[in-house]
Design a protein around this motif. Structure first.
Motif, short mmCIF file in Angstrom:
data_model
loop_
_atom_site.label_atom_id
_atom_site.label_comp_id
_atom_site.label_asym_id
_atom_site.label_seq_id
_atom_site.Cartn_x
_atom_site.Cartn_y
_atom_site.Cartn_z
N UNK A 1 1.07 -1.04 -0.13
CA UNK A 1 -0.14 -0.17 -0.02
C UNK A 1 1.00 0.85 -0.31
N UNK A 2 0.74 2.59 -0.51
CA UNK A 2 1.30 3.92 -0.69
C UNK A 2 0.84 4.41 0.03
N UNK A 3 1.32 5.85 0.59
CA UNK A 3 0.72 6.66 0.70
C UNK A 3 0.80 8.06 -0.14
N UNK A 4 -0.30 9.03 -0.15
CA UNK A 4 0.75 10.36 -0.55
C UNK A 4 1.62 10.86 -0.53
N UNK A 5 2.39 10.54 0.42
CA UNK A 5 3.25 11.30 0.24
C UNK A 5 4.47 10.59 -0.34
N UNK A 6 4.48 9.34 -0.83
CA UNK A 6 5.33 8.53 -1.38
C UNK A 6 4.80 8.66 -2.50
#
Length: 86
Positions: free
Chosen positions: A26-31
């Protein structure tokens, strides 16, 4: 695309951000912002498609990185656990 840019793409693909996102699933918006910053700084053409998701399909982002006019790399990241539709 110049050879320098191809090396930049290869370096980017093996960077911590992509490895970290692959391991987490899962990816974050920051990444996502970090990936965009790296691609822009390296002057690498890309497209980003965001899928908002539904109750049945997870939210996701699709990066398409253009290497040559006939070759591109497509990477799908999820913002949450669940099924994705391509």
């Amino acid at each position: 695309m110049r050879e320098e840019n191809i090396n930049d793409v290869l370096s980017l693909l093996s960077s911590y951000i992509f490895k970290d996102c692959n391991e987490l699933g899962v990816i974050t918006l920051g990444q996502i912002h970090s990936i965009i910053n790296i691609l822009v700084k390296a002057n690498i053409p890309f497209t980003l498609i965001l899928n908002e998701g539904t109750r049945r399909v997870a939210k996701s982002a699709i990066f398409t990185i253009s290497i040559t006019p006939t070759f591109e790399i497509r990477k799908i990241f999820q913002f949450e656990e669940g099924r994705i539709v391509i």
